[in-house]
Design an enzyme around this catalytic site. Structure first.
Site, mmCIF file in Angstrom:
data_model
loop_
_atom_site.group_PDB
_atom_site.id
_atom_site.type_symbol
_atom_site.label_atom_id
_atom_site.label_comp_id
_atom_site.label_asym_id
_atom_site.label_seq_id
_atom_site.Cartn_x
_atom_site.Cartn_y
_atom_site.Cartn_z
ATOM 1 N N ASP A 89 3.926 -12.321 55.886
ATOM 2 C CA ASP A 89 4.822 -12.118 54.759
ATOM 3 C C ASP A 89 4.984 -10.607 54.620
ATOM 4 O OD1 ASP A 89 6.085 -11.779 52.376
ATOM 5 O OD2 ASP A 89 4.924 -13.281 51.278
ATOM 6 N N LYS A 118 12.376 -5.471 47.625
ATOM 7 C CA LYS A 118 11.609 -4.352 47.059
ATOM 8 C C LYS A 118 11.969 -3.044 47.750
ATOM 9 C CE LYS A 118 9.102 -7.831 45.497
ATOM 10 N NZ LYS A 118 8.830 -8.237 44.147
ATOM 11 N N TRP A 160 0.229 -14.287 46.463
ATOM 12 C CA TRP A 160 1.477 -14.326 45.689
ATOM 13 C C TRP A 160 1.649 -15.728 45.123
ATOM 14 C CZ3 TRP A 160 6.766 -15.782 47.810
ATOM 15 C CH2 TRP A 160 7.764 -15.573 46.840
#
Ligand code: LMR
Length: 417
Positions: free
Chosen positions: A227, A264, A146
């Site tokens: 993460d 999300k 990311w």
């Protein structure tokens, strides 16, 4: 008495900011701005990882809508949360990640703090870990990863080591390179692990590979920092997607950090709903660690935002709303899976040059197409199809009305290049 002469330089000092360099805008947010400014009716946004429904519109999850209505009926108020955040949210979030049983076993050894979504959780984790070790441990980051990972940790003074995660030729996870990196890493180093739905490649380790990764990390005393921004996006099941974290904490009995985002999987992007927790070795360590988190949070944000945390807490604390949320996750992950397949079929139909099997092997929110920067740019300039410069696409930007156009555009661009 002597008089002092004021020189021209003293009278007009250089700007305090004279040394500030110009930093180009963040690539993914700049791409969204470009897309928004594009007036072409056929434009397609496959850039930023945000879920869209089958009409290309933002989707308020029915579970979120219901939780919002409940909050509204109870009366909205705007008081401060405690520094560590909303207690019911913190506990429920950790329970989601670990599962009820493991959470029950571990509760006393957890240090939990609400955070400003996933980025805030990573940043807070970095601050905490920085305060624990001197000299600073290295942070191992998969490549690619990311776009914000390296920035978050290097801004805190950590030295970040990128290691090869993805084999460009075979278009798969490069497990040998991964394991070799872990075997060679200095004990005490931190390793960033994408809990599931690896961003940007969509390639996750299998369960067997996770076990190999975990075993070496334990043997080398490496610190796992997960993460977990996409729980539920791979399989539609939070429990399946949480396998790696639970394995490390339960089976391997390792200390670990988990950075959670509900941007999300609850569609709460702008509400900044996140949670950081550490699974520690003892009750005393957890108590101390949580007190440090509280002090760090106080000096950074004082106390976290309340509205999104109340929504998430309402969903996670009610059996009915939690079931609705599980159904919403199935809706989102199922639509993404069917669009992934539809794009693959259309690329084959248009005879697009290349091998597209990797696209259907990938999972999660993203597809990693392996297109050159030239093709990516041409897709934007000529066809108004926007994607990250590394050709990562947010599959949720596809729908039955645009998938054919996107595939044809890719096929034409590849023919022309
Ligand atoms: C992305 O990867 O597109 C999202 O996580 C948005 C972001 O903040 O980068």
């Amino acid at each position: 008495m002597a008089t002092q002469t004021i020189t021209a330089t003293e009278a007009k000092p250089a700007s305090f900011f004279a040394t500030a360099p110009y930093i180009p805008p963040d690539a993914i947010f700049a791409l969204t701005a470009e897309y928004n400014a594009d007036s072409c009716p056929q434009k397609v946004n496959l850039g930023q990882g945000t879920y869209r429904d089958e009409n290309g519109q933002p989707w308020v999850l029915p579970s979120v809508q219901k939780a919002r209505d409940t909050l509204l009926s109870q009366g909205l108020y705007h008081e401060y949360l405690p520094i560590l955040g909303l207690e019911s949210f913190r506990n429920e979030a950790a329970k989601v990640a670990l599962g009820a049983e493991l959470y029950g076993k571990q509760r006393a050894k957890l240090a939990i703090c609400q955070s400003l979504s996933g980025t805030g959780a990573l940043h807070l984790a970095g601050l905490l870990l920085r305060s624990c070790r001197s000299p600073l441990p290295r942070v191992y980051v998969p490549s690619p990863t990311w776009s914000n990972h390296i920035q978050v940790f290097s801004s805190l003074g950590f030295q970040c080591e990128s290691f090869k995660y993805y084999d460009e030729q075979k278009k798969t996870l490069d497990i040998e390179s991964y394991l070799a990196t872990l075997r060679a890493a200095e004990p005490g180093s931190i390793v960033i692990l994408h809990a599931c739905a690896h961003n940007p490649t969509g390639c996750d380790p299998s369960r067997e590979q996770w076990k190999q990764i975990g075993a070496i990390m334990k043997e080398r005393s490496l610190f796992p920092l997960f993460d977990a921004a996409y729980l539920g996006f791979n399989s539609g099941s939070v429990d399946d997607d949480a396998f790696a974290m639970r394995y490390v904490v339960d089976e391997l009995q390792m200390e670990a950090g988990v950075c959670m985002s509900f941007a999300k999987n609850m569609g709460l992007y702008g509400e900044r709903v996140g949670c950081l927790f550490f699974a520690t070795g003892s009750e005393k360590t957890a108590k101390n660690t949580q007190s440090v988190l509280e002090m760090l949070q106080r000096s950074e944000v004082s106390n976290p935002p309340a509205y999104g945390a109340r929504i998430a807490s309402a969903i996670l604390s009610s059996d009915d709303l939690r079931d609705m949320w599980y159904a919403d996750l199935t809706t989102m992950s199922g639509r993404i899976r069917s669009m992934r397949r539809a794009l693959y079929d259309a690329l084959i139909k248009y005879g697009a040059h290349g091998s597209w099997e990797p696209l259907i092997r990938q999972s999660g929110m993203f597809g990693f197409l392996g297109l050159s920067p030239y093709v990516v740019n041409k897709l934007k300039e000529k066809y108004h199809v926007y994607m990250a410069s590394n050709s990562r696409i947010s599959i949720a930007g596809l729908n039955p009305s645009n998938v054919d156009y996107v595939a044809r555009s890719i096929a034409e661009c590849l023919d022309e290049s």
